[in-house]
Design a protein around this motif. Structure first.
Motif, PDB file in Angstrom:
ATOM      1  N   ALA A 218      10.063  -6.728  -9.533  1.00  0.00           N
ATOM      2  CA  ALA A 218      10.919  -5.791 -10.262  1.00  0.00           C
ATOM      3  C   ALA A 218      12.114  -5.355  -9.410  1.00  0.00           C
ATOM      4  O   ALA A 218      12.936  -4.555  -9.859  1.00  0.00           O
ATOM      5  N   GLY A 219      12.184  -5.862  -8.169  1.00  0.00           N
ATOM      6  CA  GLY A 219      13.362  -5.573  -7.354  1.00  0.00           C
ATOM      7  C   GLY A 219      13.171  -4.457  -6.342  1.00  0.00           C
ATOM      8  O   GLY A 219      14.150  -3.956  -5.781  1.00  0.00           O
ATOM      9  N   VAL A 220      11.911  -4.058  -6.107  1.00  0.00           N
ATOM     10  CA  VAL A 220      11.660  -2.964  -5.166  1.00  0.00           C
ATOM     11  C   VAL A 220      11.527  -3.522  -3.745  1.00  0.00           C
ATOM     12  O   VAL A 220      10.872  -4.541  -3.538  1.00  0.00           O
ATOM     13  N   THR A 221      12.152  -2.839  -2.781  1.00  0.00           N
ATOM     14  CA  THR A 221      11.998  -3.210  -1.371  1.00  0.00           C
ATOM     15  C   THR A 221      10.819  -2.423  -0.793  1.00  0.00           C
ATOM     16  O   THR A 221      10.823  -1.191  -0.817  1.00  0.00           O
ATOM     17  N   LEU A 222       9.821  -3.142  -0.310  1.00  0.00           N
ATOM     18  CA  LEU A 222       8.581  -2.502   0.116  1.00  0.00           C
ATOM     19  C   LEU A 222       8.315  -2.777   1.585  1.00  0.00           C
ATOM     20  O   LEU A 222       8.636  -3.847   2.095  1.00  0.00           O
ATOM     21  N   LYS A 223       7.669  -1.810   2.229  1.00  0.00           N
ATOM     22  CA  LYS A 223       7.351  -1.987   3.639  1.00  0.00           C
ATOM     23  C   LYS A 223       5.959  -1.417   3.919  1.00  0.00           C
ATOM     24  O   LYS A 223       5.707  -0.240   3.649  1.00  0.00           O
ATOM     25  N   PRO A 224       5.051  -2.241   4.478  1.00  0.00           N
ATOM     26  CA  PRO A 224       3.719  -1.731   4.793  1.00  0.00           C
ATOM     27  C   PRO A 224       3.785  -0.779   5.991  1.00  0.00           C
ATOM     28  O   PRO A 224       4.433  -1.087   6.994  1.00  0.00           O
ATOM     29  N   VAL A 225       3.122   0.377   5.869  1.00  0.00           N
ATOM     30  CA  VAL A 225       3.106   1.357   6.971  1.00  0.00           C
ATOM     31  C   VAL A 225       1.718   1.999   7.042  1.00  0.00           C
ATOM     32  O   VAL A 225       0.916   1.873   6.122  1.00  0.00           O
ATOM     33  N   LYS A 226       1.446   2.682   8.153  1.00  0.00           N
ATOM     34  CA  LYS A 226       0.207   3.472   8.270  1.00  0.00           C
ATOM     35  C   LYS A 226       0.297   4.602   7.264  1.00  0.00           C
ATOM     36  O   LYS A 226       1.367   5.170   7.031  1.00  0.00           O
ATOM     37  N   ASN A 227      -0.828   4.948   6.669  1.00  0.00           N
ATOM     38  CA  ASN A 227      -0.801   5.903   5.563  1.00  0.00           C
ATOM     39  C   ASN A 227      -0.190   7.254   5.959  1.00  0.00           C
ATOM     40  O   ASN A 227      -0.643   7.922   6.886  1.00  0.00           O
ATOM     41  N   LEU A 228       0.871   7.661   5.241  1.00  0.00           N
ATOM     42  CA  LEU A 228       1.572   8.911   5.566  1.00  0.00           C
ATOM     43  C   LEU A 228       0.755  10.139   5.192  1.00  0.00           C
ATOM     44  O   LEU A 228       0.868  11.188   5.838  1.00  0.00           O
ATOM     45  N   VAL A 229      -0.059  10.027   4.146  1.00  0.00           N
ATOM     46  CA  VAL A 229      -0.880  11.181   3.748  1.00  0.00           C
ATOM     47  C   VAL A 229      -1.885  11.498   4.854  1.00  0.00           C
ATOM     48  O   VAL A 229      -2.099  12.667   5.210  1.00  0.00           O
TER      49      VAL A 229
END
Lengths: 589, 589
Positions: A134-145
């Motif tokens: 759908a055109g989203v730029t995604l980046k895996p990260v350590k969970n912010l919550v």
């Protein structure tokens, strides 16, 4: 008491927590972060530690996402929760988004051009692929919550126990050999707790309602298993039973084990977390395929079917005690939905065999019955009035089987429209129960049979007609369903629910549900191989709601024969008082 | 007489013709050649010139292929023709191949490693792609059969005539503007005769049974059409009616016109001949899409529906005269299947409105009824015996509509099994007739309703339940169907057949068929938008074959109401003798 009626979510803290999360966003250089209602095992129930969506937003439904952007926070909820979400989240800070009508990808792409972070343990490849498309730029990260949740509970540490081979009907070694040989690759990565529990003939207590333990596993073609789980959960007895071909490793070693895989690896894009995919070294061939335990787990052994029958008679006896009590008590007035749920759970506990409830009992009186997945809380609790319908959908977890039953009961006289709708729902249930069909058809092909009597009256219901049920496992399991979207051929040994319904918003809800085992049908002609269902739920339907004249002779015959069988099977198991009620409730019509 | 019962194919010449064809193969440097039962328009009926498969092999079925290799010649026939082919081809030289169980690609790949020639006008892109995917090396060539067929008939030259706007309900200009605006490209290449006839409000006589003319067309986004056809077929009146926006060109100019296309071109891979694809210059974007006329053609106008109703009453009156005659005559003995077909056609001709029959009447007595697509010939003709079932499936082409009706009739007493099966088939027809369903469902979702009563008795039938029907066009048209494989949503205005059946090999066949118009259903509750069917066929069912006690009250009520309507509508249209018969045949049960 398993069920509780209090909500621990703190929607009043939503604004503060959101502000903290946005601070993390900025620190991380991100423009947004996705908080799903999911854990690494994609289960229907999550441990308190994984209930990040409720902690952040206050929304306690069993599915959903929150997408936190710099200036907006969308809470994605499906049709079941459109009303509930408005009462649970602080609408000044959270915006409900109707999902999946609006997809995450579409909404994010429209609201933010930047980079969105996500926790790769909590999302599947299928989810991430759809958002990227759908055109989203995604980046895996350590969970912010997890960074801002100061008193986040520890991971669950429930003990693992054995599911006896006599109840499973097959040893773990046999299952491992069979499923191993069926693999489309050298090794399969397993992430679904019920698949791993089924494969190893173990159970656990890591989450509510589903007797599973959290683990990951590598199943090799030779039937050997590398199991990644907290060793503290495994007693010596359990380890001895698992034997040397099941090698237990700390979860911390999962990453190096996955990185070490070289041959083709079988992975389920719909259930495995993206994190595992990111660990696989380049050039390793990934074979996309369903979790290899799903179908064999659905084809119940003789022992599992025998167990399920016994569990349903035990559960049915508790249900009859409950219905007898309800008929005596409700008309006197003063009962609330919580009273009813509590009493029902107590009847089940009185069997001395209840290990858990299968899910939170749905007990909706009057208009609450029209909310298909209504869970009563102290806030919503309603007094049961006269001349109303009461919808009760519940089930028990027993070591020999998982039950799931819905009955709708007349409290006083709910009127002719209710009777007309009840009768049509019952006709749909009967049609599906009586069905025989040529081998090869899927649940989709049978689904219309359960709807036809409602269609003829301009009505329908907005949920599937049936789902698979586990053997002392999840009350919802695949791959088979009876629904428009299910193309999986039905096979002998599958247990399915049969639960048509009808819901009139603001007025009443009706649902009737039995479980059935799929069987080879006895030959009538020499024509062709057929399958049929054998019902294993035995609890009366409320004859006060049946328009007898609207039934065909076949339908009436079926109902009378079913009720005769209920009496025959349950009479030896119930109290004298319930027996008197049962005789009257099952009178021939 | 439209129907004839002689076979002109010469299977005795098969060996000689095969030898000549193999000589051409060698001359062309090919290892094989494919002879389909198809013309460039992929119609169900072909002109004598295009009947190459029958000419070469002797096989006269309506679908199939012959693959001629150096040492083998496979005749690919579907389930309908497995028996017939054995009687029609010289088995010393031709090998029947069960198709599509064995695909062309698989069989060729297994039997020949060389290059196979094909006529690119007679194959679709989908066909060729599937064979190439199976590993077959293919080469387009000029048709080899045409080179050796000395007395091959000339292309058909039937005159084109106008379908009046009053009957079509929409002018060609309106249709062209609407379909043109709906294109997914600048221009669409049309190759299906019924699409072109519908679009231009014309009809023709180029093939039997289907009142169509052979042509190709380019439909431009602005609604203008370049039509490629033999000018001799078009009178000045027809040309004047078509107007200046429909430009007629010789077929010989088609190639240069297609080569001249530069913008995106819409092409239907499932129906357009590969030859057209090969003409498109490189870099022209091809938009793969269904023929753009298929869906709008299926959504009948009010005028077409009114016409269909009238055509069905006219045809129904002829059918009642026929059934009355049959009941009087058959029990006396001496009737053959050909006598019955002839008499029925004569009753239809007596309407003075019959333009063609819709297809060869299927008239199967006793065991012949079990052959689903049986066409009687002088060789197969059978005397109609007592205590048998007679299956008659027939239809007429009238300018206001195309009919298609099946009735199964008791000659004497065919026994209890026949009555049981007939009743279940009728129950299936009634269930589908009475169906109402939420907007959005496809024929697949309704198909089980027609089978359920048979399934309950261990039975089923091996064909779809319903097909679309044209308006004075092809009796089989898409895109909608009622069948397991149909995912096309049903819409108001579609005409569909409702024809469940049951076949016991070597014993009897039963099929019952009415046509129905899909309509917006009147609201019963405020629940949701629904569709329903309105039956337009009015001819009695044989009550002597109905087990009245097996019907539900709703089914009995439906049958009595239907028969009352048959009497009401047909009585003014039939002879006194037939009226007496009709009253008795439609007695209330």
């Amino acid at each position: 008491m398993f069920q509780n009626f209090t909500t621990t979510a703190r929607p009043d803290l939503g604004a503060t927590r959101l502000a903290e999360l946005r601070q993390e966003l900025r620190a991380e250089g991100l423009d947004g972060f996705i908080v799903p209602r999911a854990d690494a095992h994609q289960g229907e129930y999550v441990a308190p530690r994984d209930d990040r969506l409720a902690w952040l937003t206050g929304f306690t439904g069993s599915a959903g996402f929150c997408v936190v952007l710099a200036d907006k926070a969308g809470v994605f909820i499906d049709g079941r929760y459109r009303t509930q979400v408005k009462h649970q989240v602080d609408l000044a800070h959270f915006t409900p988004v109707p999902w999946p009508d609006v997809t995450l990808g579409k909404w994010i792409a429209e609201n933010c051009k930047g980079t969105i972070g996500f926790d790769p343990w909590l999302h599947t490849h299928a989810e991430i692929t759809a958002m990227r498309a759908a055109g989203v730029t995604l980046k895996p990260v350590k969970n912010l919550v997890d960074r801002i949740w100061a008193d986040q509970p520890a991971p669950p540490a429930g003990a693992v126990f054995l599911q006896p081979d006599e109840l499973a009907g097959k040893t773990s070694a046999e299952k491992r050999a069979e499923v191993g040989a069926s693999l489309a690759a050298e090794v399969a990565i397993l992430t679904l707790p019920d698949s791993i529990c089924w494969l190893l003939n173990i159970r656990g207590t890591d989450v509510a309602r589903n007797p599973v333990t959290h683990a990951f596993a590598l199943l090799h073609r030779d039937g050997k298993v590398d199991l990644f789980a907290d060793a503290a959960k495994y007693s010596d007895d359990v380890l001895a039973a698992l034997g040397p071909d099941v090698r237990l490793h700390p979860v911390a070693e999962l990453e190096s084990a996955v990185r070490g895989l070289s041959g083709p690896v079988q992975l389920d894009a719909a259930s495995a977390p993206v994190a595992l995919r990111l660990m696989l070294i380049e050039n390793v061939k990934i074979v996309e395929a369903d979790d290899p335990c799903r179908l064999p787990k659905a084809l119940k052994t003789e022992a599992e079917i025998t167990g399920a029958r016994e569990a349903h008679l035990r559960d049915g006896a508790a249900m009859v005690e409950f219905l007898a009590w309800l008929d005596e008590t409700a008309p006197k007035g003063g009962l609330t939905e919580i009273d009813v749920v509590t009493k029902l759970e107590n009847f089940r506990r009185a069997t001395n065999a209840l290990r858990e409830i299968s899910f939170e009992t749905i007990c909706g009186s009057g208009p609450n019955g029209a909310m298909m997945h209504y869970r009563v809380t102290e806030d919503s609790n309603r007094a049961i009035g006269m001349d109303e319908l009461l919808l009760v959908d519940s089930g028990g977890q027993y070591v020999d089987g998982t039950t799931d039953i819905t009955r709708t009961i007349a409290i006083g006289d709910p009127g002719d429209e209710a009777r007309n709708c009840y009768t049509r729902v019952l006709q749909g249930l009967i049609a599906l129960t009586r069905a025989r069909w040529p081998v090869g058809l899927s649940g989709r092909d049978l689904d219309p049979l359960a709807r036809f009597p409602l269609w003829l009256d301009g009505r329908d219901f907005n949920h599937g007609t049936g789902h698979g049920v586990g053997a002392f496992l999840s009350v919802h399991e695949g791959p088979q369903r009876i629904a428009r979207i299910s193309e999986v051929p039905l096979e002998a040994g599958m247990i399915l629910s049969n639960e048509p319904g009808y819901y009139r918003e603001g007025a009443f809800g009706i649902r009737l549900e039995n479980l059935m085992v799929t069987e080879k049908a006895p030959r009538i002609t020499d024509d062709r191989d057929q399958l049929c269902f054998d019902t294993i739920t035995f609890v009366p339907f409320d004859l006060r709601l049946v328009l007898v004249d609207a039934l065909s002779r076949d339908e009436r015959d079926w109902l009378n024969a079913y009720h005769a069988k209920v009496v025959e099977l349950l009479l030896p198991r119930i109290s004298k008082k319930a027996a008197a009620w049962l005789h009257s409730a099952t009178r021939a019509i």
